[in-house]
Motif scaffolding. Structure first.
Motif, PDB file in Angstrom:
ATOM      1  N   ALA A   1       0.836  -1.208   0.000  1.00  0.00           N
ATOM      2  CA  ALA A   1       0.000   0.000   0.000  1.00  0.00           C
ATOM      3  C   ALA A   1       0.873   1.262   0.000  1.00  0.00           C
ATOM      4  O   ALA A   1       0.570   2.246  -0.675  1.00  0.00           O
ATOM      5  CB  ALA A   1      -0.931  -0.019   1.207  1.00  0.00           C
ATOM      6  N   ALA A   2       1.973   1.207   0.744  1.00  0.00           N
ATOM      7  CA  ALA A   2       2.838   2.392   0.848  1.00  0.00           C
ATOM      8  C   ALA A   2       3.617   2.632  -0.440  1.00  0.00           C
ATOM      9  O   ALA A   2       3.909   3.782  -0.800  1.00  0.00           O
ATOM     10  CB  ALA A   2       3.794   2.237   2.036  1.00  0.00           C
TER      11      ALA A   2
ATOM     12  N   ASP B   1       1.081   4.380  -2.720  1.00  0.00           N
ATOM     13  CA  ASP B   1       0.719   5.780  -2.432  1.00  0.00           C
ATOM     14  C   ASP B   1       1.943   6.678  -2.254  1.00  0.00           C
ATOM     15  O   ASP B   1       1.810   7.871  -1.981  1.00  0.00           O
ATOM     16  CB  ASP B   1      -0.231   5.871  -1.225  1.00  0.00           C
ATOM     17  CG  ASP B   1       0.441   5.577   0.115  1.00  0.00           C
ATOM     18  OD1 ASP B   1       1.675   5.660   0.217  1.00  0.00           O
ATOM     19  OD2 ASP B   1      -0.290   5.269   1.081  1.00  0.00           O
TER      20      ASP B   1
ATOM     21  N   THR C   1       4.260   6.742   0.090  1.00  0.00           N
ATOM     22  CA  THR C   1       4.823   6.952   1.428  1.00  0.00           C
ATOM     23  C   THR C   1       5.921   5.943   1.769  1.00  0.00           C
ATOM     24  O   THR C   1       6.655   6.128   2.735  1.00  0.00           O
ATOM     25  CB  THR C   1       3.731   6.860   2.518  1.00  0.00           C
ATOM     26  OG1 THR C   1       3.057   5.601   2.365  1.00  0.00           O
ATOM     27  CG2 THR C   1       2.741   8.009   2.391  1.00  0.00           C
ATOM     28  N   ALA C   2       6.045   4.900   0.971  1.00  0.00           N
ATOM     29  CA  ALA C   2       7.075   3.888   1.242  1.00  0.00           C
ATOM     30  C   ALA C   2       8.469   4.503   1.248  1.00  0.00           C
ATOM     31  O   ALA C   2       9.388   3.972   1.876  1.00  0.00           O
ATOM     32  CB  ALA C   2       7.006   2.766   0.211  1.00  0.00           C
TER      33      ALA C   2
ATOM     34  N   ARG D   1       9.214   7.525   2.361  1.00  0.00           N
ATOM     35  CA  ARG D   1       9.427   8.504   3.433  1.00  0.00           C
ATOM     36  C   ARG D   1      10.512   7.995   4.385  1.00  0.00           C
ATOM     37  O   ARG D   1      10.522   6.827   4.766  1.00  0.00           O
ATOM     38  CB  ARG D   1       8.135   8.722   4.230  1.00  0.00           C
ATOM     39  CG  ARG D   1       7.104   9.510   3.457  1.00  0.00           C
ATOM     40  CD  ARG D   1       5.896   9.826   4.325  1.00  0.00           C
ATOM     41  NE  ARG D   1       5.060  10.817   3.643  1.00  0.00           N
ATOM     42  CZ  ARG D   1       4.015  11.431   4.204  1.00  0.00           C
ATOM     43  NH1 ARG D   1       3.680  11.157   5.454  1.00  0.00           N
ATOM     44  NH2 ARG D   1       3.326  12.313   3.518  1.00  0.00           N
TER      45      ARG D   1
ATOM     46  N   PHE E   1      10.589   3.983   4.929  1.00  0.00           N
ATOM     47  CA  PHE E   1       9.595   3.091   5.532  1.00  0.00           C
ATOM     48  C   PHE E   1       9.750   1.692   4.966  1.00  0.00           C
ATOM     49  O   PHE E   1       9.770   0.703   5.703  1.00  0.00           O
ATOM     50  CB  PHE E   1       8.184   3.617   5.264  1.00  0.00           C
ATOM     51  CG  PHE E   1       7.100   2.745   5.827  1.00  0.00           C
ATOM     52  CD1 PHE E   1       6.814   2.758   7.185  1.00  0.00           C
ATOM     53  CD2 PHE E   1       6.382   1.884   5.003  1.00  0.00           C
ATOM     54  CE1 PHE E   1       5.823   1.933   7.712  1.00  0.00           C
ATOM     55  CE2 PHE E   1       5.387   1.060   5.522  1.00  0.00           C
ATOM     56  CZ  PHE E   1       5.110   1.091   6.879  1.00  0.00           C
TER      57      PHE E   1
END
Lengths: 466, 466
Positions: free
Chosen positions: B38-39, B42, B44-45, B47, B135
């Motif tokens: 999921a990250a 979107d 955010t993986a 970050r 992440f």
């Protein structure tokens, strides 16, 4: 030595080798090898021996134990070989002499094992494994057999109480982080034997064909700018049937947010903190009020069999269990021992032997075992069949040919002259063990599944032949 | 994908493969991968994140914990790779989508880790590991890091109490049979970190350069026609310096028999049952009366730290410890968690984050840690340094350049941009950890080593910067 022996493949880096060289032979206490050396020198190493695995008592208050790990021992038997890396190390460290190294180089377990079927319940003194072979071949297996059966049975014994307490609600194994990384895989397997429906552990899924589960942790919510963004992302990625973890900030706001992201088709919400019973009721009401009647509630957070039982009246759909499962819920190991009970004497006859000092008294001689069933088909007694070796063998032969339906024989062949019997290992072994556990537990007397502390569910008695 | 990825070597049989394919990547909870998917989708993986490993509390009554397992995590980092067998399985099971499989195929941890040196003592909230990376790269390690640190630290924490109670007498690790077979190897290693002198576990000896010990079990005596024959054989094989197990039948008769076989140069006798304190006194008198002043007495049989302490006045030379060691003496796991404490926000700045629901509250933000020492050089406080990220980084830089000797910084670099730092793994890592534990325990306040239940030996306080 032949070429089929395992060793460290040359392309594996040292860091990988540290994880496991493929051979399980050194997962062994040093004294097994020093005993072997002395026995090879004096000739007793070739005496035919019978070793028995049993426990003297159940953990305090437990009513039954669950045998697990059988398939794992049998899987590792093939790699219980002393290859060049192992022999070189033993030689360098002078653990044993050259004659012993030579014996080890050719070592294959060629003996036989009978035992309780994996998943079967057991009681104090139940002879869960009976290993027969020469002293040399049987003594070497002691440490590995006990390591596996003691750990796996401890987990299955705890897991069975949890699935009992959960009645029809699924229990999910999530304990990997609270156990040694390889023990965690074994724990997931043992939990499955005792009726757990799924595991979070991917390696356990791969190795044993178990269903794996898991969606997101608090870190996923915290990673995002807000809960809305996190839930929207998860639903996009996993579909609305996913499980959303709703307790990172405020649970009721979390549930609102979850329904906003997934709609009333949301698969489940997970609660991982707080007073789970009252929280589940509030969340159920909130979900129902929103029309999300099909959305389930999964609870996690330091559950054990007592917490599961206490949630029986709460609108909970499944239980995720971690720490207390993988640590045996207060009993992190079984006290199983591997005892020599008979050996060939100077005359060539098999003679019973037993330690006779102040404590830890054992009953000598090879035993058979059966469960006596009452007219209602429920267990009444654990029967240890003892007596002269031929009489016990005769009893076993007669039983296996049929006979008294009130006496269910418990020993099944696991290894016959070195050959692991089919259907006992890998995913098939786990499935068979799960079925056996289910049937075996159903056969226990009423009350045996109570969680409160009590004696063993049935007494262990001796049936002495001839 | 490159050719260096590990996988199941083609010549390994299925039974061997079940022991371990070489990759540690699937020793992981499924949700780490679903979060990753999921990250990645979107964005955010990528970050930047800071995860912290800490425990909220010590086991009831314990005064300190001992960090162990660092070297084992670092050894396994190199094999934390998704090779073809792992990727194929994940694809077959539809655990993650193609984009995620592609990411996993190239996965290498390229982040950094600082942590308490292995062997260091810790307290509630001590940030024993701080993992920094994207992440994606950091979240995947959660399960493995926690599995190893939680188990190994539980064992080392129990072992330290045992070596404390034993004072100058050696403690010997003999617990393999009461732990999962691979956990047993880790337990022997963790025991060594906490000062155990040797282990019965051959694989632990091989892997970590530990001294291995062991001579014979009761089975060896029972195998022979009588105790005389068994002892004579053992002495022939191992020399008179061996340890003879004298309690198979009658202890005093056993000691006579042992002296007859080995003479007064007998190395040691082992007592494995009965009232060990009074038995040791009787046996000591018997040995001395026979002139065997140099023959030592080893005791085993369900010892724990309390039993060891109770034998302080008995003429015992060393303690063999099994079950209670490998099960953490009542605390079979630590409650360490792996929590996201800071992450890059939409602005690109690192922002502190923390779960804020009803229980399980965490302190957000990256932390440094130090132990405040009193004028006598003994620990007074565990200091968590918190505040704006630059301020904490500045504090760390200033400390490492020297400064206040009353404040000992606790974080050392373990992994720098994916590179495991030297000296932390294998036998060298264990030796360094053993030294660190010794020094760290010596620094605890007087009374911290009492076995009786009490609070943490020093309070954990916050030093808030900026």
């Amino acid at each position: 030595m032949d070429d089929s022996r395992p060793g460290t493949p040359p392309h594996v880096t040292p860091a990988v080798a540290a994880v496991g060289s493929g051979s399980t032979a050194l997962l062994t206490d040093r004294y097994e090898l020093t005993m072997l050396q002395a026995a090879l020198a004096d000739g007793t190493a070739h005496r035919r021996c019978v070793f028995e695995v049993f426990t003297r008592r159940l953990p305090a208050g437990r009513r039954y134990g669950v045998l697990a790990g059988t398939g794992r021992v049998l899987e590792q038997l093939a790699s219980f070989r002393f290859g060049t890396p192992e022999l070189d190390w033993l030689a360098d460290e002078r653990v044993v002499d050259d004659a012993t190294l030579e014996f080890l180089a050719g070592y294959r377990f060629g003996g036989s094992v009978v035992g309780y079927a994996e998943g079967e319940v057991f009681f104090p003194q139940s002879p869960v494994w009976v290993v027969e072979g020469t002293f040399a071949e049987a003594v070497l297996l002691e440490t590995l057999v006990l390591s596996v059966l003691n750990y796996d049975s401890a987990i299955a014994s705890a897991a069975s109480r949890m699935t009992s307490a959960a009645v029809d609600r699924p229990c999910l194994e999530m304990g990997a982080r609270r156990a040694h990384e390889d023990a965690a895989v074994a724990a997931a397997r043992a939990a499955a034997v005792a009726g757990f429906a799924a595991t979070s552990n991917l390696e356990a899924g791969r190795r044993y064909g178990l269903r794996t589960i898991g969606t997101a942790a608090h870190a996923f919510t915290l990673l995002h700018d807000d809960e809305e963004a996190a839930f929207a992302s998860q639903v996009r990625s996993q579909g609305p049937g996913t499980t959303l973890l709703v307790d990172t900030y405020d649970v009721h706001r979390g549930v609102e947010c979850a329904l906003a992201a997934a709609g009333t088709g949301l698969g489940a919400v997970r609660l991982d903190s707080g007073d789970l019973g009252s929280l589940a009721q509030e969340v159920r009401a909130q979900l129902d009020a929103a029309g999300a009647h099909g959305t389930q509630i999964v609870v996690t957070s330091d559950l054990d069999e007592y917490a599961i039982a206490s949630l029986a009246a709460a609108p909970v759909d499944s239980y995720g269990v971690g720490t207390s499962l993988v640590t045996g819920s207060g009993a992190p190991t079984c006290g199983m021992v591997y005892k020599l009970v008979a050996r060939e004497g100077a005359s060539g006859e098999l003679e019973p032997v037993a330690k006779a000092s102040r404590s830890k008294v054992s009953v000598g001689g090879r035993k058979a075992a059966a469960r006596r069933l009452g007219p209602d088909g429920r267990a009444v007694e654990e029967v240890l069949v003892v007596g002269p070796d031929e009489a016990v063998a005769g009893w076993t032969a007669a039983r296996s040919a049929g006979g008294d339906p009130s006496l269910r024989p418990l020993h099944v062949p696991l290894v016959v002259e070195g050959e692991v019997q089919p259907g006992l290992t890998a995913a098939a072994g786990v499935r068979a063990a799960t079925e056996r556990h289910h049937a075996s537990r159903d056969e226990l007397p009423r009350g045996a599944r109570r969680l409160s502390a009590d004696e063993a569910a049935v007494p262990t008695v001796e049936l002495r032949l001839g």
